[in-house]
Design an enzyme around this catalytic site. Sequence first.
Site, PDB file in Angstrom:
ATOM      1  N   GLY A   1       0.921  -1.258  -0.187  1.00  0.00           N
ATOM      2  CA  GLY A   1       0.052  -0.039  -0.043  1.00  0.00           C
ATOM      3  C   GLY A   1       0.951   1.266   0.051  1.00  0.00           C
TER       4      GLY A   1
ATOM      5  CD  GLN B   1       6.981  -2.375   8.646  1.00  0.00           C
ATOM      6  OE1 GLN B   1       6.770  -1.600   8.228  1.00  0.00           O
ATOM      7  NE2 GLN B   1       5.768  -2.870   9.384  1.00  0.00           N
TER       8      GLN B   1
ATOM      9  CB  VAL C   1      10.636   0.195  12.555  1.00  0.00           C
ATOM     10  CG1 VAL C   1      11.064   0.264  13.907  1.00  0.00           C
ATOM     11  CG2 VAL C   1       9.745  -0.968  11.944  1.00  0.00           C
ATOM     12  N   GLY C   2       8.158   1.346  10.203  1.00  0.00           N
ATOM     13  CA  GLY C   2       7.888   1.139   8.967  1.00  0.00           C
ATOM     14  C   GLY C   2       8.341   2.342   8.049  1.00  0.00           C
ATOM     15  CD  GLU C   3       4.827   6.174   7.572  1.00  0.00           C
ATOM     16  OE1 GLU C   3       4.763   7.039   8.451  1.00  0.00           O
ATOM     17  OE2 GLU C   3       3.896   6.043   6.591  1.00  0.00           O
TER      18      GLU C   3
END
Lengths: 732, 316, 212
Positions: free
Chosen positions: A242, A625, A690-692
């Site tokens: 996404g 991630q 942590v993904g961003e």
Amino acid sequence: MKFDTPATTNPIDQMKVVGKPIPRIDGDLKVTGRAKYAYEWHDASTPYAYGYPVGASIARGRIRSMDIAAAEKAPGVLAVVTTLAVGERKKGKFNTAKLFGGDEVQHYHQAIAVVVAENFEQARAAAALVKVDYAEEKGAFDLKEAMKTAEKPADSQQPDTSVGDFDATFGSAAITLDEAYSTPDQSHAMMEPNASIAAWDGDNVTVWTSSQMIDWWRADLATTLDIDKEKIHLMSPFIGGGFGGKLFLRSDAVLAVLGAQAAKRPVKVALPRPFMINNTTHRPATIQRIRIGAERDGKITAIAHESWSGDQPGGQLEAAVAQTRLLYAGANRMTAMRLATLNLPEGNAMRAPGEAPGLMALEIAMDEMAEKLGLDPIEFRILNDTQVDPEKPERPFSHRNLIGCLKLGAETFGWSSRGKPGARREGNWLIGQGVAVAFRNNMMLPSGARVRLDRQGIATVETDMTDIGTGSYTIIAQTAAEMLGLPMDRVAVQLGDSRFPVSAGSGGQFGANSSTSGVYAACVKLREAVAAKLGFNSDDVVFENGEVRSGNRSVPLTEAVGDEGLVGEDTMTWGDLTQTHQQSTFGAHFVEVGVDVATGESRVRRMLAVCAAGRILNPITARSQVIGAMTMGVGGALSEELAVDTRRGFFVNHDLAGYEVAVHADIPHQDVIFMDETDPMSSPMKAKGVGELGLCGVSAAIANAIYNASGVRVRHYPLTLDKLIGNLPDVA
Amino acid sequence: MRAFTYERASTIETAAASAASHPSTRFIAGGTNLLDLMKLEIEVPTHLIDVNGLGLDTIEKTPDGGLRIGALVRNTDLAADETVRRDYGLLSRALLAGASGQLRNKATTAGNLLQRTRCPYFYDTNQPCNKRQPGSGCSAIEGFSRQLGIVGVSDACIATHPSDMAIALRALDAVVETIKPDGRRHAVPIAEFHRLPGNTPHIETVLEQGEFITGVVLPAPLGGRHIYRKVRDRASYAFALISVGAVIQSDGTGRIAVGGVAHKPWRVEAADVALPQGARPATAVLLADARPTEHNRFKIDLVERTLGAVIAEAKG
Amino acid sequence: MLNPTQLEISRRNLLITSAAAAAATSALPLSAAAQTSPTETKLISTVAFAVNGERRELNVDNRTTLLDALREHLHLTGTKKGCDHGQCGACTVMVDGRRINACLTLAVMHEGDEITTIEGLGQPGNLHPMQAAFVKHDGFQCGYCTPGQICSSVAVLEEIKANIPSHVTTNLTAPAAASAEEIRERMSGNICRCGAYSNIVDAITDVAGTRA
């Protein structure tokens, strides 16, 4: 449950399951092709029909008329639904440009019809027969031009901030930097195209779709179609990526629902890849100006960050200055953002909106400033670290170990071997190293879950949370297992269904922390129910090894829940700890690149990220991630750019051949280190996202490495070879 | 994609006859470019002749020491052929620099030659494009043209030919063998096979309607160093910004063909003559008539620098 | 554990009520021909091939790609449609042992072929070594490119064994090797936007028995 005081010791701290490197529980389904994505729901008794969208061929104007006669007569066609026939519709709360309905064309490839036929080939061929008569209007498509008339948006978007006297301090600073930077429009380019199947049952409709946010989509679909939200059942258990591109309702869902209504059949609609880029949203381009003033000792005294971006009327800023308000010390500071009206497709959130493009600029500026000061770029950053909100010094960070990230990273990466710009060469490769800081705020959204414990001792978690590749299935199972004292194989997780409690959803790197906190809250309820049923004092009750214990009494859970089983349901809500304490995540990216001395091609040779993001719930999925974000940062640094045709108002390179994301050959082995820490201000999980974070700063680290390799400073992304070769050494 | 009738050809003759009897026919072999374009209705044949059953998939020595490559030899097989690897390394290298492993497993020798441009305006049927719709205008000249041609361009079209393989064939002086619809055999030097855009950019090769490529013949091996240098933004799976194919002898003489700059593989024999003097003089001849846009002016410098690296590599 | 009923949940809710829909319930692939006129019949072909060892015969619109035949007609949806234009590799399958993009080939062109899809490599509980290695090394995130990555990986190791060179092969006349650099180049036709590349290469080198 409301989280409004810092977490104390709780069952998650046992870390018997949470925090363990447990492989994804949905892994087997994904590697065998058994995980069903939106377009793949199949029932043998159901005669699915196929919808194919038609997009506007102009960027701006009105549709005078549409001729659908040929399309309607084409073989296999069941229905043609046009934007004119459907008429004006209310727009979803989260949409800027309308998705469908009415005669106004707001951007290129806006959906204007859907053709439904017996098979895909028939639908696609018939869609090409739709003829449209437009009254084309002029539009604004060039940010460089439009920024001249850009305006200050509403205060809610926080366009201006100011502390101290920036102008005076900057004017008298010993060392100053004043540079312009730019970042291009970028595309999410997730691998699964936006896709939906809609099936009506009376006045109820079920929609299988690919959505990061079930409840937002459901509400906006109800608004757009003017139907009762309760009559919409939305399903999105597997999502093929996404990155923000599936946060908000998209046209595929609207077209599938309307197409199914018209054809009186369940209808499948996927956005064709060459249509996606202009039909959906993108990360808006920015033009940024950064000024930094420092004393000779390296202390920043003045820092200013301004940014210009564009969007459709009524749209939003790309908040590229956000991190500059918090990242470095400095008593005198200002930020400003201005929004230009552009008639390009809608700009909206893409992974780390704001910080990602903001740090692409700021972290080059910091590298440049360090050089002006004669300081190592790491030393310069450490010197200007702050443990409090620089705009409100009375407001501390909840936990901030940026310095630790930089120091550990430098040691691990071998930073001390970095030479002067242009100094290291191996054959045709100019080699350089770069560093940049990662910073992204920690957000939480309310998140609900329901946990059922049955007679067999299986706990089933139900929440409308989504797993977009982030690992939600696995960390939610880990959370429930930890809370209930069960092994992983006794926990089932069901996600992405609007009949389940509303969760945070996946976005803004709030998903993991928020959704597991919701599961935590539901498990607390369930534990209380179990204790109450057994007459245990819930204060000293322990759930362990499939048993519940209190004092010297111990009962197997299978027995404790009884034949009916027990259910716990709750929603985690949040107090004001994010106001009293600045909650953020931190990291440091280290990159080594080679720049081909002849061609200027830049290739990444080594990458390391060190992240400080609270408790890591699962080091496997968290690491994935981060490496994924680092990979996106490589594309962002070296090749990704939506090319704008400023005459005709569209993104020209609108497919995966033209919009070049990183491929295998672009990515070296990647290393990730997580700092061992918890943040009790954040949640009972003591985790953050942590993904961003993983994306923030990567591209700047690459830009700085390219400078260190070649001696050529490029401030405009992407750093393609044409921006380098004019300044590379002679080879002829 | 428009509806079409489909047949599997069993002989070249029946294929040619069938092609002559259907007004809008395309031969299909690998299909990797044709189907891509048919989905977008850029190609709209009403009849497809599947030629995959015709054989034409061998690589054989010719009496004069060269090599005959069947039209249907897959790119993977051609690149992996032992003789090609040993004696025509440039060809292997060029093939392997193109597309992906999956695409090379399907794509054929003839199909690769007949690839159409990857100009983004050609690919977007909403935009004017003289190649797709003669007379509609060129959107690229004043538009986004970073990838596009700098030499041999016209006011009607600045598209480039996307093939890597064809660059090698041009440097190697290959000959394209065909059968005309009336059954006559024909041989076209690769230099003449692709056309410049001029006022008719929609006519890309000298093939007649229904003319069928049977194979490509390479002259006897040239020896020397074979180098193919493809320059692109990402490290793989991308079309060239520019590419340089070269065969350079130990005395510094040789031949060069350049990709990503023109509507056809670009070679100027006079530039070969200048090669021993170095990259700058050779490029000056090669791109003497360049008419770049603001977006792709960098390609001139890039060709020269890349050629410099290629010459250095040949010496090394 | 992932509840196996996950996939069944919504089936129960897929209720088709209209008469028109009920009448068309039998519109399976083979019946399409029966509904068309004689001139349109030429636009439809019969083709038979083996998928994962099982012979399948289909009547398909000539335009149907192998990808759509697998996904929409045979309901083997493990093979993914990412771009439908040969630009992403999500549709990678093996035909007669060679990996190809199923989106850029017509179903009717595969008469008599042997097709292997992700479903044929292994099943939950009985994974192919490459599938197991992808799980072990977390060589995926969203999972959408994964079947293509795995089919490609299996074929890449075969291509190396068959001594097919690549763009990064230093010496064209020396045997091909399964180095990390070779694997990266050969896998570049499979895009993973989640960015699992580093882990995918670890999975493949693990299976290849070499180290990156």
